[in-house]
Write a protein that holds these residues in place. Structure first.
Motif, PDB file in Angstrom:
ATOM      1  N   PRO A 183       0.801  -1.228   0.000  1.00 18.24           N
ATOM      2  CA  PRO A 183       0.000   0.000   0.000  1.00 18.24           C
ATOM      3  C   PRO A 183       0.833   1.277   0.000  1.00 18.24           C
ATOM      4  O   PRO A 183       0.502   2.237  -0.704  1.00 18.24           O
ATOM      5  CB  PRO A 183      -0.816  -0.135   1.294  1.00 18.24           C
ATOM      6  N   ALA A 184       1.924   1.282   0.778  1.00 23.14           N
ATOM      7  CA  ALA A 184       2.771   2.475   0.821  1.00 23.14           C
ATOM      8  C   ALA A 184       3.415   2.742  -0.539  1.00 23.14           C
ATOM      9  O   ALA A 184       3.640   3.901  -0.913  1.00 23.14           O
ATOM     10  CB  ALA A 184       3.856   2.318   1.887  1.00 23.14           C
ATOM     11  N   ASP A 185       3.700   1.679  -1.288  1.00 24.30           N
ATOM     12  CA  ASP A 185       4.317   1.841  -2.607  1.00 24.30           C
ATOM     13  C   ASP A 185       3.372   2.535  -3.579  1.00 24.30           C
ATOM     14  O   ASP A 185       3.817   3.296  -4.458  1.00 24.30           O
ATOM     15  CB  ASP A 185       4.725   0.480  -3.182  1.00 24.30           C
ATOM     16  N   ILE A 186       2.087   2.283  -3.427  1.00 25.82           N
ATOM     17  CA  ILE A 186       1.097   2.936  -4.296  1.00 25.82           C
ATOM     18  C   ILE A 186       1.123   4.446  -4.074  1.00 25.82           C
ATOM     19  O   ILE A 186       1.084   5.240  -5.021  1.00 25.82           O
ATOM     20  CB  ILE A 186      -0.304   2.365  -4.037  1.00 25.82           C
ATOM     21  N   ILE A 187       1.204   4.850  -2.799  1.00 27.08           N
ATOM     22  CA  ILE A 187       1.278   6.282  -2.485  1.00 27.08           C
ATOM     23  C   ILE A 187       2.582   6.868  -3.014  1.00 27.08           C
ATOM     24  O   ILE A 187       2.615   8.003  -3.504  1.00 27.08           O
ATOM     25  CB  ILE A 187       1.161   6.507  -0.966  1.00 27.08           C
ATOM     26  N   THR A 188       3.664   6.088  -2.949  1.00 20.83           N
ATOM     27  CA  THR A 188       4.940   6.550  -3.487  1.00 20.83           C
ATOM     28  C   THR A 188       4.840   6.783  -4.991  1.00 20.83           C
ATOM     29  O   THR A 188       5.392   7.761  -5.519  1.00 20.83           O
ATOM     30  CB  THR A 188       6.041   5.511  -3.200  1.00 20.83           C
ATOM     31  N   LEU A 189       4.143   5.910  -5.686  1.00 16.67           N
ATOM     32  CA  LEU A 189       3.944   6.085  -7.129  1.00 16.67           C
ATOM     33  C   LEU A 189       3.075   7.309  -7.416  1.00 16.67           C
ATOM     34  O   LEU A 189       3.277   7.995  -8.430  1.00 16.67           O
ATOM     35  CB  LEU A 189       3.313   4.825  -7.725  1.00 16.67           C
TER      36      LEU A 189
END
Length: 228
Positions: free
Chosen positions: A11-17
């Motif tokens: 989930p955190a990676d989605i926000i990073t993208l």
């Protein structure tokens, strides 16, 4: 055998993208001549950059997390501020390339050093997020800055050198410490979309002062230690 990339995304990676996309949108808006919107996208990227860390603390870090974060930060707080800075300094002609390019290169070096240092309890040099944030805020109040081109080029040089410096900066994790900054930032973005220009300038100036307090904090610490 390699793994499915979608299974590695947390989930955190989605926000990073999303952070990376906001940086990309900022660059596109600059190319279209929509400078103020480009600056707002950088401010939104600041929120996304803080949010991915908060989500990662609750949901855990994936194997892609650290690398994705640096790549996204490079776009949103290295390339995007450099591009909009070049547009703001267009009166200087080809000379306007020098300072934004220097800022971007120092930001990339700052990210690379952080990735290999393994230091997690603080920062060596100001974070690139802070550098890009300061650039965006300064450009939002440029109309009230005398001798704008000269002061802004000096600011770019100072921020660039601070990013690659060995000055220690604390990593602020306490939500209560960050709350005033986040509240003013969200208010500022809302004021922009509501067309409240005067409030945007006042909010940007306040945010600029708050983040500069952080940038100058090592000086205060040294003076305090010396006078103890």
């Amino acid at each position: 055998m390699g793994q499915n990339i979608l299974k590695l995304i947390k989930p955190a990676d989605i926000i990073t993208l999303v952070n990376a996309l906001l940086g990309f949108f900022s660059i596109i808006m600059t190319l279209r001549g929509e400078i103020e919107i480009a600056l707002v996208f950088i401010l939104l990227a600041v929120i996304a950059d803080g949010a991915d860390g908060a989500v990662a603390r609750f949901s855990g870090n994936g194997v892609l997390g650290a690398n994705l974060d640096s790549l996204s930060d490079c776009i949103s707080f290295g390339v995007a501020p450099a591009v909009v800075s070049y547009a703001a300094l267009s009166n200087l002609g080809n000379f306007a390339l020098v300072f934004p390019a220097f800022f971007m290169v120092c930001g990339i070096l700052r990210l690379a050093r952080f990735n290999v240092s393994g230091k997690k309890d603080g920062f060596e040099g100001i974070p690139i997020t802070a550098g890009g944030f300061i650039v965006a805020l300064f450009l939002m109040v440029k109309d009230i800055v005398p001798y704008f081109e000269y002061i802004f080029t000096a600011l770019l040089v100072i921020l660039s050198l601070l990013m690659i410096s060995t000055i220690s900066y604390p990593k602020i994790k306490n939500p209560l410490t960050l709350a005033p900054l986040v509240i003013v930032l969200v208010f500022n973005i809302a004021a922009f979309y509501l067309g409240l220009t005067d409030l945007v300038k006042k909010g940007s100036l306040l945010l600029f002062i708050l983040i500069m307090i952080y940038v100058l904090s090592p000086i205060g610490v040294k003076l305090y230690d010396r006078n103890k």
